[in-house]
Design an enzyme around this catalytic site. Structure first.
Site, mmCIF file in Angstrom:
data_model
loop_
_atom_site.group_PDB
_atom_site.id
_atom_site.type_symbol
_atom_site.label_atom_id
_atom_site.label_comp_id
_atom_site.label_asym_id
_atom_site.label_seq_id
_atom_site.Cartn_x
_atom_site.Cartn_y
_atom_site.Cartn_z
ATOM 1 N N TYR A 177 80.045 11.243 80.180
ATOM 2 C CA TYR A 177 80.519 12.588 79.848
ATOM 3 C C TYR A 177 81.134 12.585 78.440
ATOM 4 O O TYR A 177 80.776 13.411 77.589
ATOM 5 C CB TYR A 177 81.540 13.059 80.888
ATOM 6 N N SER A 204 84.795 18.518 73.590
ATOM 7 C CA SER A 204 85.882 18.043 74.460
ATOM 8 C C SER A 204 86.782 17.067 73.719
ATOM 9 O O SER A 204 86.336 16.353 72.811
ATOM 10 C CB SER A 204 85.304 17.322 75.670
HETATM 11 P P1 NAP Z 1 84.054 25.318 85.351
HETATM 12 O O1 NAP Z 1 85.155 26.257 85.674
HETATM 13 O O2 NAP Z 1 83.541 24.395 86.385
HETATM 14 O O3 NAP Z 1 82.851 26.163 84.728
HETATM 15 C C1 NAP Z 1 81.597 25.579 84.497
HETATM 16 C C2 NAP Z 1 80.600 26.669 84.161
HETATM 17 O O4 NAP Z 1 79.344 26.033 83.846
HETATM 18 C C3 NAP Z 1 80.363 27.625 85.303
HETATM 19 O O5 NAP Z 1 80.135 28.926 84.807
HETATM 20 C C4 NAP Z 1 79.089 27.074 85.946
HETATM 21 O O6 NAP Z 1 78.331 28.119 86.540
HETATM 22 C C5 NAP Z 1 78.347 26.539 84.734
HETATM 23 N N1 NAP Z 1 77.402 25.470 85.094
HETATM 24 C C6 NAP Z 1 77.700 24.246 85.575
HETATM 25 N N2 NAP Z 1 76.573 23.562 85.810
HETATM 26 C C7 NAP Z 1 75.532 24.377 85.491
HETATM 27 C C8 NAP Z 1 74.129 24.237 85.510
HETATM 28 N N3 NAP Z 1 73.520 23.116 85.909
HETATM 29 N N4 NAP Z 1 73.364 25.282 85.101
HETATM 30 C C9 NAP Z 1 73.966 26.425 84.715
HETATM 31 N N5 NAP Z 1 75.285 26.614 84.655
HETATM 32 C C10 NAP Z 1 76.069 25.596 85.043
HETATM 33 O O7 NAP Z 1 84.506 24.328 84.171
HETATM 34 P P2 NAP Z 1 85.237 24.567 82.754
HETATM 35 O O8 NAP Z 1 86.378 23.638 82.726
HETATM 36 O O9 NAP Z 1 85.416 25.986 82.449
HETATM 37 O O10 NAP Z 1 84.119 23.920 81.793
HETATM 38 C C11 NAP Z 1 83.468 24.661 80.784
HETATM 39 C C12 NAP Z 1 83.098 23.711 79.660
HETATM 40 O O11 NAP Z 1 84.298 23.146 79.110
HETATM 41 C C13 NAP Z 1 82.242 22.524 80.080
HETATM 42 O O12 NAP Z 1 81.284 22.274 79.070
HETATM 43 C C14 NAP Z 1 83.248 21.384 80.163
HETATM 44 O O13 NAP Z 1 82.643 20.137 79.996
HETATM 45 C C15 NAP Z 1 84.156 21.745 79.010
HETATM 46 N N6 NAP Z 1 85.482 21.149 79.019
HETATM 47 C C16 NAP Z 1 86.369 21.418 80.002
HETATM 48 C C17 NAP Z 1 87.627 20.847 79.947
HETATM 49 C C18 NAP Z 1 88.684 21.124 80.985
HETATM 50 O O14 NAP Z 1 89.734 20.452 80.961
HETATM 51 N N7 NAP Z 1 88.489 22.072 81.883
HETATM 52 C C19 NAP Z 1 87.988 19.991 78.881
HETATM 53 C C20 NAP Z 1 87.054 19.750 77.893
HETATM 54 C C21 NAP Z 1 85.817 20.337 77.956
HETATM 55 P P3 NAP Z 1 77.912 28.088 88.117
HETATM 56 O O15 NAP Z 1 79.170 27.747 88.857
HETATM 57 O O16 NAP Z 1 77.383 29.450 88.367
HETATM 58 O O17 NAP Z 1 76.875 27.038 88.171
#
Ligand code: NAP
Length: 257
Positions: A163, A149
């Site tokens: 985080y 991130s």
């Molecule tokens: P998202 O749309 O909320 O997707 C999160 C994914 O992780 C979903 O597939 C969810 O599956 C899964 N997940 C969450 N908790 C879980 C658990 N306890 N066990 C198993 N699966 C779990 O969020 P996203 O933004 O795409 O995030 C993906 C990654 O990118 C994360 O690591 C996040 O920290 C990172 N990130 C995001 C951003 C941003 O701006 N969006 C920026 C930097 C980094 P279920 O819903 O089926 O549980």
């Protein structure tokens, strides 16, 4: 440009939504066999599988990766289904809530670190034998890609110290694992997203979103689809076989480290 992902066995954690889902779709389009993963029930995930191109080779695995036992059984089930693992993408993660330092208690601490650190450490640990075997048998590199991130570099937003710190740990775990596993021909790279328009930001009102957009050189949030090619590149031995230990920032110029 490269077609070596055809038939590759890839586990993408956290691929039912957002960044992981778009990465999984791109990998499946490139001909990979993809294990999709999330914590939701298999019934609910059916709607996710239906979003893939007809003929895509995808199967769903449910596991709450905050538990080490669940990480182990996820890797074993996916490897059994795929017949091994060539590429692991550690993408499951999230904010886990917001708390200023004086409000952090043990439950919150465990919640954020289990989700973002235990998951990466344990899934990778159990995947290593498969990745090692993949490299031995193919004579090419196998690949681990974790989602870091921008918060790992700049500390994270309000109440997100754990985080941001946990993502910084992800970046640094890879640096260590490069030293431990390059002899096994396993590569480790991190994709560091900036502000990407997913459920991650659903707690923000329009005013906050506008303010954040103002800090991004491109003036807008990124989309998950704009992240996906970074994972495809780092998964491919042909494209990135000499790239390891790197952090690929995809952030619209929000930060230029
Ligand atoms: P998202 O749309 O909320 O997707 C999160 C994914 O992780 C979903 O597939 C969810 O599956 C899964 N997940 C969450 N908790 C879980 C658990 N306890 N066990 C198993 N699966 C779990 O969020 P996203 O933004 O795409 O995030 C993906 C990654 O990118 C994360 O690591 C996040 O920290 C990172 N990130 C995001 C951003 C941003 O701006 N969006 C920026 C930097 C980094 P279920 O819903 O089926 O549980």
């Amino acid at each position: 440009m490269f077609d070596d992902l055809k038939g590759k066995k890839i586990l993408v954690t956290g691929s039912t939504a957002g960044i992981g889902l778009e990465a999984a779709k791109s990998l499946a389009s490139a001909g990979a066999r993809v294990a999709i993963h999330g914590s939701r029930s298999a019934d609910t995930a059916q709607a996710v599988l239906e979003q893939f191109e007809a003929g895509a080779d995808v199967a769903y695995f449910q596991a709450d990766v905050r538990s080490s036992d669940a990480c182990k059984s996820l890797v074993e089930s996916a490897a059994e289904h795929l017949g091994g693992i060539d590429v692991l993408i550690n993408n499951a993660g999230g904010l886990g809530g917001r708390n200023g330092l004086e409000s952090i208690d043990d439950a919150f601490f465990d919640q954020v670190l289990d989700l973002n650190i235990r998951s990466v450490v344990m899934v990778t640990k159990y995947a290593i034998p498969y990745l090692r075997r993949s490299a031995e048998q193919s004579g090419e590199t196998s690949s681990v890609i974790s989602t870091g991130s921008i918060a790992a570099r700049e500390g994270g937003g309000p109440g997100a110290s754990l985080y941001g710190g946990s993502k910084a740990m992800v970046h640094n775990l890879h640096r260590n694992w490069v030293k431990e596993f390059t002899k096994d021909n396993i590569r480790f790279n991190t994709v560091a997203p900036g502000t990407i328009d997913t459920a991650f930001h659903e707690d923000k009102d329009q005013g906050t979103r506008d303010k954040i957009s103002g800090t991004i050189a491109m003036g807008r949030f990124g989309s998950s689809a704009e992240l996906a090619p970074a994972y495809v590149f780092l998964a491919s031995h042909t494209a990135s076989g000499y790239v390891t230990g790197q952090v690929l920032d995809v952030n619209g110029g929000q930060m230029c480290p």
